[in-house]
Design a protein around this motif. Structure first.
Motif, PDB file in Angstrom:
ATOM      1  N   GLU A  83       0.687  -1.141  -0.072  1.00 31.03           N
ATOM      2  CA  GLU A  83      -0.080   0.113  -0.062  1.00 31.03           C
ATOM      3  C   GLU A  83       0.902   1.260   0.136  1.00 31.03           C
ATOM      4  O   GLU A  83       1.180   1.792   1.061  1.00 31.03           O
ATOM      5  CB  GLU A  83      -0.798  -0.075   1.140  1.00 31.03           C
ATOM      6  CG  GLU A  83      -2.014   0.946   1.112  1.00 31.03           C
ATOM      7  CD  GLU A  83      -2.994   0.757   2.096  1.00 31.03           C
ATOM      8  OE1 GLU A  83      -3.916   1.660   2.508  1.00 31.03           O
ATOM      9  OE2 GLU A  83      -3.113  -0.394   3.014  1.00 31.03           O
ATOM     10  N   THR A  84       1.357   1.527  -1.127  1.00 29.36           N
ATOM     11  CA  THR A  84       2.435   2.645  -1.319  1.00 29.36           C
ATOM     12  C   THR A  84       1.786   3.564  -2.471  1.00 29.36           C
ATOM     13  O   THR A  84       1.148   3.195  -3.289  1.00 29.36           O
ATOM     14  CB  THR A  84       3.754   1.958  -1.716  1.00 29.36           C
ATOM     15  OG1 THR A  84       3.971   1.143  -2.856  1.00 29.36           O
ATOM     16  CG2 THR A  84       4.291   1.228  -0.623  1.00 29.36           C
ATOM     17  N   ASP A  85       2.562   4.739  -2.439  1.00 32.31           N
ATOM     18  CA  ASP A  85       2.005   5.758  -3.445  1.00 32.31           C
ATOM     19  C   ASP A  85       2.594   5.264  -4.916  1.00 32.31           C
ATOM     20  O   ASP A  85       1.986   5.432  -5.853  1.00 32.31           O
ATOM     21  CB  ASP A  85       2.515   7.325  -3.156  1.00 32.31           C
ATOM     22  CG  ASP A  85       1.729   7.616  -1.949  1.00 32.31           C
ATOM     23  OD1 ASP A  85       0.494   7.275  -1.866  1.00 32.31           O
ATOM     24  OD2 ASP A  85       2.371   8.619  -1.364  1.00 32.31           O
ATOM     25  N   GLU A  86       3.760   4.894  -4.992  1.00 31.78           N
ATOM     26  CA  GLU A  86       4.679   4.299  -6.149  1.00 31.78           C
ATOM     27  C   GLU A  86       4.577   2.749  -5.992  1.00 31.78           C
ATOM     28  O   GLU A  86       4.496   2.239  -5.048  1.00 31.78           O
ATOM     29  CB  GLU A  86       5.999   5.010  -6.033  1.00 31.78           C
ATOM     30  CG  GLU A  86       5.954   6.452  -6.450  1.00 31.78           C
ATOM     31  CD  GLU A  86       5.452   7.070  -7.520  1.00 31.78           C
ATOM     32  OE1 GLU A  86       5.456   6.446  -8.685  1.00 31.78           O
ATOM     33  OE2 GLU A  86       4.653   7.931  -7.520  1.00 31.78           O
ATOM     34  N   PRO A  87       5.067   2.035  -7.224  1.00 27.56           N
ATOM     35  CA  PRO A  87       5.220   0.672  -6.888  1.00 27.56           C
ATOM     36  C   PRO A  87       6.387   0.473  -5.679  1.00 27.56           C
ATOM     37  O   PRO A  87       7.258   0.773  -5.709  1.00 27.56           O
ATOM     38  CB  PRO A  87       5.796   0.304  -8.191  1.00 27.56           C
ATOM     39  CG  PRO A  87       5.167   1.385  -9.320  1.00 27.56           C
ATOM     40  CD  PRO A  87       5.196   2.640  -8.417  1.00 27.56           C
ATOM     41  N   ILE A  88       5.917  -0.732  -5.014  1.00 26.74           N
ATOM     42  CA  ILE A  88       6.838  -0.897  -4.009  1.00 26.74           C
ATOM     43  C   ILE A  88       8.306  -1.327  -4.322  1.00 26.74           C
ATOM     44  O   ILE A  88       8.362  -1.945  -5.402  1.00 26.74           O
ATOM     45  CB  ILE A  88       6.191  -2.118  -2.883  1.00 26.74           C
ATOM     46  CG1 ILE A  88       6.667  -2.199  -1.672  1.00 26.74           C
ATOM     47  CG2 ILE A  88       5.977  -3.150  -3.844  1.00 26.74           C
ATOM     48  CD1 ILE A  88       6.029  -2.866  -0.643  1.00 26.74           C
ATOM     49  N   SER A  89       9.173  -0.955  -3.330  1.00 28.03           N
ATOM     50  CA  SER A  89      10.312  -1.133  -3.506  1.00 28.03           C
ATOM     51  C   SER A  89      11.103  -2.182  -2.418  1.00 28.03           C
ATOM     52  O   SER A  89      10.911  -2.227  -1.630  1.00 28.03           O
ATOM     53  CB  SER A  89      11.385   0.047  -3.656  1.00 28.03           C
ATOM     54  OG  SER A  89      12.687  -0.020  -3.832  1.00 28.03           O
ATOM     55  N   PRO A  90      11.328  -3.396  -3.256  1.00 27.41           N
ATOM     56  CA  PRO A  90      12.167  -4.306  -1.974  1.00 27.41           C
ATOM     57  C   PRO A  90      13.281  -3.859  -1.346  1.00 27.41           C
ATOM     58  O   PRO A  90      14.012  -3.106  -1.860  1.00 27.41           O
ATOM     59  CB  PRO A  90      12.575  -5.643  -3.095  1.00 27.41           C
ATOM     60  CG  PRO A  90      11.717  -5.323  -4.330  1.00 27.41           C
ATOM     61  CD  PRO A  90      11.686  -3.797  -4.545  1.00 27.41           C
ATOM     62  N   CYS A  91      13.575  -4.334  -0.191  1.00 26.15           N
ATOM     63  CA  CYS A  91      14.683  -3.991   0.639  1.00 26.15           C
ATOM     64  C   CYS A  91      15.951  -4.742  -0.070  1.00 26.15           C
ATOM     65  O   CYS A  91      15.711  -5.572  -0.950  1.00 26.15           O
ATOM     66  CB  CYS A  91      14.593  -4.772   2.017  1.00 26.15           C
ATOM     67  SG  CYS A  91      14.499  -6.167   2.233  1.00 26.15           S
ATOM     68  N   GLY A  92      17.084  -4.318   0.443  1.00 25.81           N
ATOM     69  CA  GLY A  92      18.237  -4.811   0.058  1.00 25.81           C
ATOM     70  C   GLY A  92      18.149  -6.461   0.241  1.00 25.81           C
ATOM     71  O   GLY A  92      18.702  -7.229  -0.958  1.00 25.81           O
ATOM     72  N   ALA A  93      17.957  -7.084   1.369  1.00 26.37           N
ATOM     73  CA  ALA A  93      18.119  -8.450   1.650  1.00 26.37           C
ATOM     74  C   ALA A  93      17.308  -9.236   0.488  1.00 26.37           C
ATOM     75  O   ALA A  93      17.510 -10.228  -0.160  1.00 26.37           O
ATOM     76  CB  ALA A  93      17.738  -8.865   2.933  1.00 26.37           C
ATOM     77  N   CYS A  94      16.021  -8.572   0.230  1.00 29.78           N
ATOM     78  CA  CYS A  94      15.195  -9.404  -0.578  1.00 29.78           C
ATOM     79  C   CYS A  94      15.704  -9.295  -2.118  1.00 29.78           C
ATOM     80  O   CYS A  94      15.615 -10.282  -2.838  1.00 29.78           O
ATOM     81  CB  CYS A  94      13.808  -8.501  -0.729  1.00 29.78           C
ATOM     82  SG  CYS A  94      12.613  -9.266   0.858  1.00 29.78           S
ATOM     83  N   ARG A  95      16.243  -8.132  -2.642  1.00 32.47           N
ATOM     84  CA  ARG A  95      16.792  -8.015  -3.928  1.00 32.47           C
ATOM     85  C   ARG A  95      17.893  -8.852  -3.949  1.00 32.47           C
ATOM     86  O   ARG A  95      18.087  -9.469  -5.223  1.00 32.47           O
ATOM     87  CB  ARG A  95      17.391  -6.544  -3.847  1.00 32.47           C
ATOM     88  CG  ARG A  95      16.721  -5.541  -4.229  1.00 32.47           C
ATOM     89  CD  ARG A  95      16.941  -4.125  -4.152  1.00 32.47           C
ATOM     90  NE  ARG A  95      15.939  -3.007  -3.894  1.00 32.47           N
ATOM     91  CZ  ARG A  95      15.582  -2.219  -4.879  1.00 32.47           C
ATOM     92  NH1 ARG A  95      16.407  -2.023  -5.929  1.00 32.47           N
ATOM     93  NH2 ARG A  95      14.700  -1.205  -4.680  1.00 32.47           N
ATOM     94  N   GLN A  96      18.818  -9.309  -3.051  1.00 34.35           N
ATOM     95  CA  GLN A  96      19.740 -10.188  -3.081  1.00 34.35           C
ATOM     96  C   GLN A  96      19.347 -11.686  -3.262  1.00 34.35           C
ATOM     97  O   GLN A  96      19.795 -12.345  -4.003  1.00 34.35           O
ATOM     98  CB  GLN A  96      20.754 -10.293  -1.660  1.00 34.35           C
ATOM     99  CG  GLN A  96      22.099 -11.204  -1.849  1.00 34.35           C
ATOM    100  CD  GLN A  96      22.814 -10.743  -2.852  1.00 34.35           C
ATOM    101  OE1 GLN A  96      23.353  -9.645  -3.390  1.00 34.35           O
ATOM    102  NE2 GLN A  96      23.344 -11.865  -3.875  1.00 34.35           N
ATOM    103  N   VAL A  97      18.136 -11.967  -2.327  1.00 40.11           N
ATOM    104  CA  VAL A  97      17.706 -13.313  -2.570  1.00 40.11           C
ATOM    105  C   VAL A  97      16.981 -13.548  -3.771  1.00 40.11           C
ATOM    106  O   VAL A  97      17.033 -14.566  -4.609  1.00 40.11           O
ATOM    107  CB  VAL A  97      16.589 -13.720  -1.384  1.00 40.11           C
ATOM    108  CG1 VAL A  97      15.837 -14.919  -1.592  1.00 40.11           C
ATOM    109  CG2 VAL A  97      17.363 -13.625  -0.140  1.00 40.11           C
TER     110      VAL A  97
END
Length: 141
Positions: A83-97
């Protein structure tokens, strides 16, 4: 690989549905994810918080870890919604996974259905991978 709109719509709805199962009593920030395998299976995940914040788990990793624990390792797409104004952005840990498991298409979105479709390289430029470990080990022989 290009995703068709029908797949995107299905994954969007699955991620949105998963978001409703969020356990987020501390942040009240619900996130959902839906992961599509190359053979057409869908795994969902939601964020799960803990009073010890470091033990919390993001929706993206929940979906990926569920799939991997069932023997899946080939992924076509991942949708993440918040539920964000822009498309949500994954955290760094998720990006790495996400990079570790080579998800081909990452679709970031919100409840307004704003979509941002990305590749792993766009999501995590200069990411660290097992190849880096293999290169490092071969240099030390």
């Amino acid at each position: 690989m290009k995703l068709d709109q029908k797949k995107i719509d299905l994954l969007y709805q699955k991620a949105k549905d998963a978001m409703q199962n969020s356990y987020s009593p501390y942040s009240n920030f619900k996130v959902g994810a839906a992961l599509l395998t190359k053979d057409g299976k869908i795994y969902t995940g939601t964020n799960i918080e803990n009073a010890s914040y470091g033990l919390s788990m993001c929706a993206e990793r929940t979906a990926i870890f569920k799939a991997v624990s069932e023997g899946e390792k080939n992924f076509e797409a991942l949708v993440v919604i918040g539920e964000t104004d822009e498309p949500i952005s994954p955290c760094g840990a998720c990006r790495q996974v996400i990079a570790e498991f080579g998800v081909e298409n990452i679709i970031l979105t919100n409840l307004k259905k704003d979509l941002k479709i990305m590749t792993v390289e766009e999501l995590l430029p200069y990411g660290f991978s097992g190849k880096d470990l293999n290169d490092q080990n071969s240099d030390n022989r």
